[in-house]
Write a protein that holds these residues in place. Structure first.
Motif, PDB file in Angstrom:
ATOM      1  N   PHE A  67      64.864  21.163  25.557  1.00  0.00           N
ATOM      2  CA  PHE A  67      66.250  20.732  25.346  1.00  0.00           C
ATOM      3  C   PHE A  67      67.001  20.633  26.674  1.00  0.00           C
ATOM      4  N   VAL A  68      66.913  21.678  27.499  1.00  0.00           N
ATOM      5  CA  VAL A  68      67.624  21.691  28.779  1.00  0.00           C
ATOM      6  C   VAL A  68      67.078  20.619  29.723  1.00  0.00           C
ATOM      7  N   SER A  69      65.769  20.408  29.712  1.00  0.00           N
ATOM      8  CA  SER A  69      65.186  19.371  30.563  1.00  0.00           C
ATOM      9  C   SER A  69      65.750  17.996  30.214  1.00  0.00           C
ATOM     10  N   GLY A  70      66.014  17.776  28.923  1.00  0.00           N
ATOM     11  CA  GLY A  70      66.601  16.508  28.509  1.00  0.00           C
ATOM     12  C   GLY A  70      68.021  16.342  29.019  1.00  0.00           C
ATOM     13  N   ILE A  71      68.842  17.386  28.869  1.00  0.00           N
ATOM     14  CA  ILE A  71      70.222  17.335  29.359  1.00  0.00           C
ATOM     15  C   ILE A  71      70.233  17.166  30.881  1.00  0.00           C
ATOM     16  N   ALA A  72      69.371  17.922  31.564  1.00  0.00           N
ATOM     17  CA  ALA A  72      69.318  17.871  33.031  1.00  0.00           C
ATOM     18  C   ALA A  72      68.855  16.503  33.524  1.00  0.00           C
ATOM     19  N   THR A  73      67.891  15.911  32.835  1.00  0.00           N
ATOM     20  CA  THR A  73      67.413  14.578  33.219  1.00  0.00           C
ATOM     21  C   THR A  73      68.515  13.549  33.085  1.00  0.00           C
TER      22      THR A  73
END
Length: 469
Positions: A67-73
């Motif tokens: 989830f965080v990797s998606g927001i960060a990307t």
């Protein structure tokens, strides 16, 4: 743009600001997902196992990593104000912080803390130390004489060379097999599966049809996946036990700080800054964008700032520090798609898989040997990109010396890690990485070694601008 970058740009099907049709963008995003999914979920898997977390907590931190990797990307690709590079630069859970995170968690549990307190302390220390990277990002535009193409190229090359070990380990069956069942590592079955995937990708990548070229990696992996399933090598039971949906809860495990671990964590953020500079430079190079000048340094500054902010955001949402993923540069090279719009698809897929872990479970059961057939060529292209960056600068005697020492020390600690066995643990954590040792060596030597202006050193008659320096 340099002549080399113009040549690379003409080899791209879709450049940075091009907007591919939705289906083509989805195909490119899917191939990026294939390259990064295991890399994102592996750190929480390892940390969860080392801390002996119960299954529900382990599943939760894996979901939050996605989830965080998606927001960060999204933040990195979109570029919100000064935050983000604006390149097709994918964010994911960093392996750099793995050992220290385990150490923090074990120290909390040894003091009588619960698994929840251990996680809350890890995330708290990550949040407290993350401003180090944010602050450092503001000084990058003033470091043009330090972060030269030679230095960046060395770091990118070391990144690719370091990843090759991961790729070839997957070809043999994966690290778990190597550690626990070495008699099955490198078996004919694993080598056959990896070979099939590799051959399919190479053949399809040489096609003049852009659809086939863009789909080369995903087709190779799907074919390998299907063959492995028919051979009984895919365990679908793991998917059936996963929860259907999970919700992100800020500070679910509280906010705790182990002050004795803040300084080591801050040092690791400095290390990942060097790695990110190399990754972002490689992305810019492969995308046909500048790797020097004001525009380049502005992107690097935004990217590193994005890394720091995203790592703090990761701590808030119960995940581990994020960084740019170098393996995606290989996907860009293979597909010929450098469009930032593909990044929005990747971000959406990561968030979706984070919220619906059962969907992401389909990726997690891909056999390592199938992944290895694809990643070994992708990681090799990262190293090749570093060599290409180095070749864009004049390699005189000084440059050769910097390269020799940086590669010697960087690869040396990777080949013989025992060289640091007598050093304090923090020194081992910092300099045990080829990327860190080689990258910091290149930066240090580029500062201290005098710049000679002799014809022999320059490899040509001194330019007017060089003579004036």
């Amino acid at each position: 743009m340099s002549d080399e970058n113009r040549r690379i740009a003409t080899d791209m099907i879709y450049r940075l600001d091009d907007k591919p049709p939705a289906f083509q963008a989805f195909l490119a995003a899917l191939q990026h997902m294939m390259a990064i999914f295991i890399g994102i979920i592996t750190p929480p898997l390892i940390i969860g196992g080392a801390l002996d977390l119960p299954p529900d907590l382990k599943a939760y931190i894996i979901s939050m990593a996605l989830f965080v990797s998606g927001i960060a990307t999204f933040i990195q690709v979109k570029k919100i104000g000064p935050v983000g590079s604006g390149l097709l630069s994918i964010q994911g859970t960093s392996f750099t912080f793995l050992s220290l995170s385990i150490g923090i968690g074990l120290s909390v549990k040894a003091a009588g803390g619960t698994p929840e307190q251990a996680l809350g302390t890890i995330f708290g220390v990550c949040i407290i130390a993350s401003p180090v990277e944010m602050i450092f990002s503001r000084f990058i535009p003033f470091l043009k004489k330090i972060i030269t193409p030679l230095v960046s190229g060395i770091v990118v090359t070391l990144i690719g060379m370091s990843l090759i070990k991961v790729g070839i380990t997957d070809v043999g069956g994966g690290q778990w097999l190597l550690d626990n069942k070495p008699e099955f590592f490198g078996s004919g079955t694993n080598l056959l599966l990896a070979g099939i995937v590799l051959i399919i990708i190479v053949i399809l990548n040489r096609s003049t049809n852009k659809w086939i070229r863009m789909s080369a990696v995903v087709i190779g992996l799907v074919v390998g996946y299907i063959i492995a399933a028919f051979m009984g090598l895919v365990n679908f039971n793991n998917i059936s036990t996963m929860k259907f949906i999970t919700a992100p809860i800020p500070f679910r495990f509280g906010f705790h700080i182990s002050w004795g671990h803040v300084i080591p964590m801050a040092l690791l953020y400095l290390i990942t800054t060097v790695e990110s500079i190399g990754d972002l430079t490689a992305t810019s190079m492969i995308s046909g964008e500048p790797i020097e000048g004001d525009k380049y340094f502005k992107r690097i500054s935004g990217g590193v700032l994005g890394d720091g902010i995203n790592s703090a955001l990761a701590g808030v949402f119960n995940s581990f520090p994020n960084t740019t993923f170098s393996q995606n540069n290989g996907v860009i090279q293979m597909t010929g798609v450098a469009s930032r719009y593909v990044g929005f698809w990747i971000a959406g897929l990561l968030v979706l898989f984070g919220l619906f872990p059962v969907v992401g479970g389909l990726f997690s059961v891909i056999p390592n040997s199938v992944l290895g057939g694809a990643t070994i060529i992708m990681f090799g292209t990262v190293a090749a990109s570093g060599i290409r960056i180095i070749s864009s600068s004049i390699i005189n005697r000084r440059g050769v010396l910097i390269m020799a020492i940086s590669f010697g020390l960087g690869l040396g600690v990777a080949f013989v890690p025992q060289i640091l066995s007598k050093a304090p643990s923090i020194v081992q954590q910092i300099f045990g990485s080829a990327i860190t040792t080689g990258g910091l060596s290149a930066i240090f030597l580029n500062i201290v070694l005098p710049r000679s202006l002799s014809k022999q050193d320059l490899g040509h008659e001194p330019y007017e601008g060089e003579a004036a320096k």
